[in-house]
Scaffold this motif. Structure first.
Motif, PDB file in Angstrom:
ATOM      1  N   ARG A   1      45.153  45.196  48.463  1.00 22.12           N
ATOM      2  CA  ARG A   1      45.222  43.864  49.070  1.00 22.12           C
ATOM      3  C   ARG A   1      46.197  42.966  48.316  1.00 22.12           C
ATOM      4  O   ARG A   1      46.962  42.203  48.915  1.00 22.12           O
ATOM      5  CB  ARG A   1      43.818  43.249  49.083  1.00 22.12           C
ATOM      6  N   TYR A   2      46.185  43.044  46.989  1.00 20.93           N
ATOM      7  CA  TYR A   2      47.074  42.194  46.205  1.00 20.93           C
ATOM      8  C   TYR A   2      48.542  42.579  46.406  1.00 20.93           C
ATOM      9  O   TYR A   2      49.418  41.721  46.434  1.00 20.93           O
ATOM     10  CB  TYR A   2      46.704  42.295  44.729  1.00 20.93           C
ATOM     11  N   ARG A   3      48.793  43.869  46.558  1.00 23.28           N
ATOM     12  CA  ARG A   3      50.173  44.330  46.727  1.00 23.28           C
ATOM     13  C   ARG A   3      50.688  44.117  48.135  1.00 23.28           C
ATOM     14  O   ARG A   3      51.886  43.915  48.337  1.00 23.28           O
ATOM     15  CB  ARG A   3      50.282  45.817  46.354  1.00 23.28           C
ATOM     16  N   GLN A   4      49.804  44.148  49.123  1.00 24.90           N
ATOM     17  CA  GLN A   4      50.235  44.108  50.516  1.00 24.90           C
ATOM     18  C   GLN A   4      49.998  42.757  51.199  1.00 24.90           C
ATOM     19  O   GLN A   4      50.656  42.481  52.202  1.00 24.90           O
ATOM     20  CB  GLN A   4      49.501  45.204  51.314  1.00 24.90           C
ATOM     21  N   ASP A   5      49.082  41.948  50.683  1.00 25.50           N
ATOM     22  CA  ASP A   5      48.696  40.742  51.422  1.00 25.50           C
ATOM     23  C   ASP A   5      48.411  39.582  50.469  1.00 25.50           C
ATOM     24  O   ASP A   5      47.348  38.987  50.498  1.00 25.50           O
ATOM     25  CB  ASP A   5      47.465  41.037  52.295  1.00 25.50           C
ATOM     26  N   GLN A   6      49.372  39.263  49.618  1.00 26.17           N
ATOM     27  CA  GLN A   6      49.154  38.161  48.677  1.00 26.17           C
ATOM     28  C   GLN A   6      49.045  36.821  49.401  1.00 26.17           C
ATOM     29  O   GLN A   6      48.310  35.934  48.949  1.00 26.17           O
ATOM     30  CB  GLN A   6      50.287  38.114  47.654  1.00 26.17           C
ATOM     31  N   PHE A   7      49.769  36.649  50.503  1.00 29.64           N
ATOM     32  CA  PHE A   7      49.701  35.388  51.228  1.00 29.64           C
ATOM     33  C   PHE A   7      48.366  35.209  51.943  1.00 29.64           C
ATOM     34  O   PHE A   7      47.995  34.095  52.294  1.00 29.64           O
ATOM     35  CB  PHE A   7      50.854  35.293  52.235  1.00 29.64           C
ATOM     36  N   GLY A   8      47.643  36.294  52.168  1.00 25.09           N
ATOM     37  CA  GLY A   8      46.337  36.200  52.789  1.00 25.09           C
ATOM     38  C   GLY A   8      45.194  36.160  51.794  1.00 25.09           C
ATOM     39  O   GLY A   8      44.029  36.207  52.179  1.00 25.09           O
ATOM     40  N   TRP A   9      45.536  36.052  50.496  1.00 19.54           N
ATOM     41  CA  TRP A   9      44.539  36.049  49.423  1.00 19.54           C
ATOM     42  C   TRP A   9      43.958  34.636  49.295  1.00 19.54           C
ATOM     43  O   TRP A   9      44.117  33.956  48.282  1.00 19.54           O
ATOM     44  CB  TRP A   9      45.202  36.503  48.135  1.00 19.54           C
ATOM     45  N   THR A  10      43.285  34.162  50.315  1.00 14.17           N
ATOM     46  CA  THR A  10      42.714  32.812  50.324  1.00 14.17           C
ATOM     47  C   THR A  10      41.346  32.861  51.001  1.00 14.17           C
ATOM     48  O   THR A  10      40.932  33.889  51.554  1.00 14.17           O
ATOM     49  CB  THR A  10      43.613  31.832  51.083  1.00 14.17           C
ATOM     50  N   SER A  11      40.673  31.729  50.972  1.00 12.29           N
ATOM     51  CA  SER A  11      39.381  31.627  51.650  1.00 12.29           C
ATOM     52  C   SER A  11      39.531  31.233  53.113  1.00 12.29           C
ATOM     53  O   SER A  11      38.538  31.164  53.839  1.00 12.29           O
ATOM     54  CB  SER A  11      38.497  30.588  50.948  1.00 12.29           C
ATOM     55  N   ARG A  12      40.777  30.955  53.544  1.00 14.42           N
ATOM     56  CA  ARG A  12      41.056  30.534  54.929  1.00 14.42           C
ATOM     57  C   ARG A  12      40.115  29.389  55.329  1.00 14.42           C
ATOM     58  O   ARG A  12      39.345  29.498  56.271  1.00 14.42           O
ATOM     59  CB  ARG A  12      40.928  31.719  55.890  1.00 14.42           C
ATOM     60  N   THR A  13      40.200  28.310  54.590  1.00 18.62           N
ATOM     61  CA  THR A  13      39.305  27.189  54.829  1.00 18.62           C
ATOM     62  C   THR A  13      39.488  26.603  56.218  1.00 18.62           C
ATOM     63  O   THR A  13      40.601  26.566  56.754  1.00 18.62           O
ATOM     64  CB  THR A  13      39.524  26.091  53.770  1.00 18.62           C
TER      65      THR A  13
ATOM     66  N   ARG B   1      37.550  37.549  53.112  1.00 23.68           N
ATOM     67  CA  ARG B   1      37.893  36.319  52.414  1.00 23.68           C
ATOM     68  C   ARG B   1      37.225  36.203  51.048  1.00 23.68           C
ATOM     69  O   ARG B   1      37.522  35.266  50.296  1.00 23.68           O
ATOM     70  CB  ARG B   1      37.496  35.112  53.270  1.00 23.68           C
ATOM     71  N   LEU B   2      36.349  37.143  50.694  1.00 24.48           N
ATOM     72  CA  LEU B   2      35.695  37.091  49.388  1.00 24.48           C
ATOM     73  C   LEU B   2      36.668  37.271  48.228  1.00 24.48           C
ATOM     74  O   LEU B   2      36.323  36.966  47.085  1.00 24.48           O
ATOM     75  CB  LEU B   2      34.599  38.163  49.303  1.00 24.48           C
ATOM     76  N   VAL B   3      37.883  37.730  48.504  1.00 24.38           N
ATOM     77  CA  VAL B   3      38.851  37.914  47.415  1.00 24.38           C
ATOM     78  C   VAL B   3      39.212  36.580  46.766  1.00 24.38           C
ATOM     79  O   VAL B   3      39.728  36.558  45.639  1.00 24.38           O
ATOM     80  CB  VAL B   3      40.125  38.608  47.929  1.00 24.38           C
ATOM     81  N   HIS B   4      38.946  35.472  47.447  1.00 20.08           N
ATOM     82  CA  HIS B   4      39.307  34.174  46.862  1.00 20.08           C
ATOM     83  C   HIS B   4      38.483  33.871  45.616  1.00 20.08           C
ATOM     84  O   HIS B   4      38.813  32.958  44.857  1.00 20.08           O
ATOM     85  CB  HIS B   4      39.143  33.053  47.892  1.00 20.08           C
TER      86      HIS B   4
END
Length: 260
Positions: free
Chosen positions: A39-51, A215-218
């Motif tokens: 996830r960190y290598r492929q989707d850093q921009f999606g590494w949020t809680s999407r508030t 979204r738990l990655v946040h």
């Protein structure tokens, strides 16, 4: 309230026990680690809680603090209860009765707060149309799985340690949990545990497997650096006095435009 000590099961380990309490936990742990790297290598921009605070904030104002404060307390209690052997707490001068009394009642209060907050967050997602339309597939997996894990945990505590005779999970579930990380799994330790504790453990394993893809990655992006960041000093820019007009009154912007 004194918990009833439960000895480890002496029966030989079955194939189902090896699947449920050895194979599945290790698969879930592998997905947890490898999934985070991917996830960190492929989707850093999606590494949020999407508030979704801009879409609705009244329910979020109460639901989010209740859920997060309850979750932090529950996680801390699980770390102590599962990772710390009973002999360590006894060596620190904490008796079994004091430990279980504190764990049951503090955990119950934190669990109720967590359930109330999670209920508000789920309700606003279901009842607010704009938020419901923004719910993606990972949220449809996360919220039911998280709700099942939380409800099973608080139900097991209430059924056995609040209204029941008491159950010492540190003699069974904790032994199994620590054995996974020391590479000495003991499936027989949890095989004889009550069903609610087993279901809670299984749903927790599945939650850890799904964690990197939701979204738990946040959680790993908490702004801890802000605690040590120096203060920012803001200076107010002095306003320049406007030149008076021929009549003695200050020149307005419209007068300036006309003069130009």
């Amino acid at each position: 309230m004194n918990a009833v000590p439960t000895p480890l099961a002496a029966a030989p380990t079955s194939g189902a026990d090896l699947l449920l309490w050895v194979a599945i936990p290790y698969i879930c742990l592998a997905m947890f680690v490898v999934g985070h790297v991917w996830r960190y290598r492929q989707d850093q921009f999606g590494w949020t809680s999407r508030t979704s605070q801009l879409l609705e904030h009244r329910w979020l104002r109460w639901g989010s603090p209740l859920f997060h404060l309850g979750a932090f307390t529950v996680i801390g209690g699980h770390v102590v209860g599962l990772a710390v052997p009973a002999s360590w707490t006894e060596a620190a001068g904490i008796s079994e009765h004091a430990y279980h009394t504190t764990a049951v009642w503090a955990g119950s209060v934190a669990g109720v707060a967590m359930v109330a907050g999670l209920g508000m967050l789920c309700a606003r997602r279901l009842l607010t149309r704009r938020i419901r339309l923004g719910t993606d597939r990972s949220d449809r997996l996360l919220f039911p799985l998280l709700s099942a894990t939380v409800l099973l945990g608080i139900t097991a505590t209430a059924a056995h340690n609040v209204f029941g005779d008491g159950y010492d999970y540190r003699c069974t579930v904790s032994v199994w949990f620590r054995g996974l990380f020391t590479l000495q799994p003991q499936p027989e330790a949890i095989a004889g545990a009550p069903l609610l504790f087993q279901l809670h453990a299984l749903t927790a394993c599945l939650l850890f497997a799904a964690w990197p893809f939701t979204r738990l990655v946040h959680v790993w992006s908490a702004p801890i650096g802000y605690l040590a960041r120096p203060y920012l000093v803001y200076r107010r820019r002095a306003t320049r006095a406007a030149a008076p007009t021929a009549g003695g009154r200050p020149r307005s912007s419209s007068d300036s435009r006309r003069a130009a």
